[in-house]
Design a protein around this motif. Structure first.
Motif, PDB file in Angstrom:
ATOM      1  N   GLU A   1       9.801   2.240   0.700  1.00 58.86           N
ATOM      2  CA  GLU A   1       9.541   0.862   0.286  1.00 58.86           C
ATOM      3  C   GLU A   1       8.583   0.811  -0.891  1.00 58.86           C
ATOM      4  O   GLU A   1       8.798   0.074  -1.872  1.00 58.86           O
ATOM      5  CB  GLU A   1       8.964   0.093   1.475  1.00 58.86           C
ATOM      6  CG  GLU A   1       8.491  -1.325   1.157  1.00 58.86           C
ATOM      7  CD  GLU A   1       7.712  -1.934   2.308  1.00 58.86           C
ATOM      8  OE1 GLU A   1       7.159  -3.024   2.102  1.00 58.86           O
ATOM      9  OE2 GLU A   1       7.652  -1.328   3.391  1.00 58.86           O
TER      10      GLU A   1
ATOM     11  N   ARG B   1      -1.871   1.950   5.142  1.00 58.08           N
ATOM     12  CA  ARG B   1      -0.842   1.538   4.184  1.00 58.08           C
ATOM     13  C   ARG B   1      -1.410   1.533   2.766  1.00 58.08           C
ATOM     14  O   ARG B   1      -0.730   1.907   1.808  1.00 58.08           O
ATOM     15  CB  ARG B   1      -0.303   0.154   4.550  1.00 58.08           C
ATOM     16  CG  ARG B   1       0.473   0.122   5.860  1.00 58.08           C
ATOM     17  CD  ARG B   1       0.780  -1.292   6.313  1.00 58.08           C
ATOM     18  NE  ARG B   1       1.675  -1.979   5.415  1.00 58.08           N
ATOM     19  CZ  ARG B   1       3.007  -1.973   5.506  1.00 58.08           C
ATOM     20  NH1 ARG B   1       3.582  -1.293   6.478  1.00 58.08           N
ATOM     21  NH2 ARG B   1       3.746  -2.636   4.645  1.00 58.08           N
TER      22      ARG B   1
ATOM     23  N   SER C   1      10.275   9.948  -1.913  1.00 57.98           N
ATOM     24  CA  SER C   1      10.895   9.207  -0.807  1.00 57.98           C
ATOM     25  C   SER C   1      11.474  10.125   0.256  1.00 57.98           C
ATOM     26  O   SER C   1      11.400   9.835   1.449  1.00 57.98           O
ATOM     27  CB  SER C   1      12.006   8.295  -1.329  1.00 57.98           C
ATOM     28  OG  SER C   1      11.482   7.268  -2.119  1.00 57.98           O
TER      29      SER C   1
ATOM     30  N   SER D   1      -1.700   0.510   9.406  1.00 55.68           N
ATOM     31  CA  SER D   1      -0.506   0.360  10.201  1.00 55.68           C
ATOM     32  C   SER D   1      -0.834   0.564  11.672  1.00 55.68           C
ATOM     33  O   SER D   1      -1.798   1.225  12.025  1.00 55.68           O
ATOM     34  CB  SER D   1       0.545   1.409   9.771  1.00 55.68           C
ATOM     35  OG  SER D   1       1.069   1.054   8.524  1.00 55.68           O
TER      36      SER D   1
ATOM     37  N   PRO E   1       2.743  -2.928  -0.764  1.00 54.27           N
ATOM     38  CA  PRO E   1       2.437  -3.647   0.464  1.00 54.27           C
ATOM     39  C   PRO E   1       0.968  -4.036   0.554  1.00 54.27           C
ATOM     40  O   PRO E   1       0.101  -3.388  -0.029  1.00 54.27           O
ATOM     41  CB  PRO E   1       2.800  -2.629   1.553  1.00 54.27           C
ATOM     42  CG  PRO E   1       3.785  -1.730   0.912  1.00 54.27           C
ATOM     43  CD  PRO E   1       3.385  -1.644  -0.522  1.00 54.27           C
TER      44      PRO E   1
ATOM     45  N   ASN F   1       6.638   5.011   8.584  1.00 56.11           N
ATOM     46  CA  ASN F   1       6.771   5.429   7.192  1.00 56.11           C
ATOM     47  C   ASN F   1       7.114   4.269   6.259  1.00 56.11           C
ATOM     48  O   ASN F   1       8.089   3.549   6.468  1.00 56.11           O
ATOM     49  CB  ASN F   1       7.872   6.496   7.121  1.00 56.11           C
ATOM     50  CG  ASN F   1       8.187   6.946   5.720  1.00 56.11           C
ATOM     51  OD1 ASN F   1       7.293   7.094   4.892  1.00 56.11           O
ATOM     52  ND2 ASN F   1       9.466   7.159   5.454  1.00 56.11           N
ATOM     53  N   ILE F   2       6.311   4.072   5.194  1.00 57.37           N
ATOM     54  CA  ILE F   2       6.590   3.014   4.213  1.00 57.37           C
ATOM     55  C   ILE F   2       6.824   3.582   2.818  1.00 57.37           C
ATOM     56  O   ILE F   2       6.950   2.824   1.847  1.00 57.37           O
ATOM     57  CB  ILE F   2       5.417   2.000   4.134  1.00 57.37           C
ATOM     58  CG1 ILE F   2       4.140   2.684   3.634  1.00 57.37           C
ATOM     59  CG2 ILE F   2       5.213   1.310   5.463  1.00 57.37           C
ATOM     60  CD1 ILE F   2       3.033   1.715   3.243  1.00 57.37           C
TER      61      ILE F   2
END
Length: 273
Positions: free
Chosen positions: A250, A185, A206, A267, A262, A246-247
């Motif tokens: 965010e 992450r 994104s 992860s 984050p 998938n982040i």
């Protein structure tokens, strides 16, 4: 092709229309063929086959397109859409890259492999596989620019931060369909920060980048990580509703709003730096 009455060609006549508009064969030429080609290009862009009726009567015929010709008949043309196998580019043929390649090939993907180590891909190269390239990072980036297509799925699993970033950036510049990145992450957040600072739009990052790659299946071994990534690729292609790791969306939203990213950490199931 099916017909009633007179038409330029007999039943069974075929043409091949490429997505660039090139035509191989003929249905008789003229306005009729031009209409068929136009309808074929629309079918290709939508990815949906169709049955189209054309009139050569000079009068209105229900559900038929008027060709402007008066041969006297009505024909139905089935427009099929032939889809080539999906293509994936795997950057890095290490512990995750090897099973990833195997899974993708098993599922019918045409796979291109890029790696800096001739030894890493020796077995693949000796088998006569033509889709493998070896060279320096700069040479491989140049090769990527040459071979990448907008329809490609790219998996960046090399493992070196700067090499991974170079290929993620190139993949986004090339406008490929989707980029998957192996990593933590923290690594993902840093990559997104750098991409946005270099001028990539939040929407572009994104929509194109998926990282950490894979579905949350509790993967631990390299083979399981590769499986989770391929599963996400299949889910993406099929438009299935799943739970990815998938982040990126965010992170993009938080960075764009001036918030914090984050918390660092790896992860579930995804090893990377």
């Amino acid at each position: 092709m099916r017909k009633e009455g007179s038409a330029p060609r007999d039943v069974g006549a075929k043409v091949l229309v490429g997505e660039d508009g090139k035509v191989f064969g003929t249905l008789g030429g003229g306005s009729f063929e031009a209409q068929v080609v136009s309808d074929a290009l629309r079918a290709i862009s939508e990815g949906v086959p169709r049955l189209v009726k054309y009139s050569f009567t000079g009068v209105a015929v229900e559900e038929a397109k008027d060709t402007g010709l008066i041969c006297g008949g009505v024909v139905e043309v089935f427009i099929d859409v032939l889809k080539p196998p999906p293509r994936a580019i795997v950057v890095g043929f290490g512990r995750v890259g090897k099973p990833l390649y195997s899974f993708l090939r098993m599922l019918g993907f045409d796979v291109v492999v890029l790696d800096t180590s001739a030894e890493a891909v020796r077995e693949l190269a000796e088998s006569g596989y033509s889709g493998v390239y070896v060279g320096s990072v700069d040479e491989l980036v140049a090769r990527f620019r040459e071979v990448s297509r907008s329809s490609d799925y790219v998996f960046v699993v090399y493992g070196d931060v700067e090499v991974d970033y170079a290929f993620v950036r190139e993949a986004l510049r090339a406008g490929v369909r989707t980029v998957w990145l192996l990593g933590s992450r923290r690594k993902v957040a840093e990559f997104v920060r750098r991409l946005l600072s270099e001028g990539f739009s939040p929407e572009e990052v994104s929509s194109k980048l998926r990282a950490p790659m894979g579905l949350d299946i509790g993967a631990d071994t390299p083979e399981e990580v590769a499986l989770s990534a391929v599963a996400e690729a299949v889910a993406t292609i099929r438009k299935a509703r799943v739970r990815p790791l998938n982040i990126v969306p965010e992170v993009v939203v938080k960075l764009a709003s001036g918030g914090s990213v984050p918390e660092p950490g790896t992860s579930s199931g995804v090893r990377g730096t």
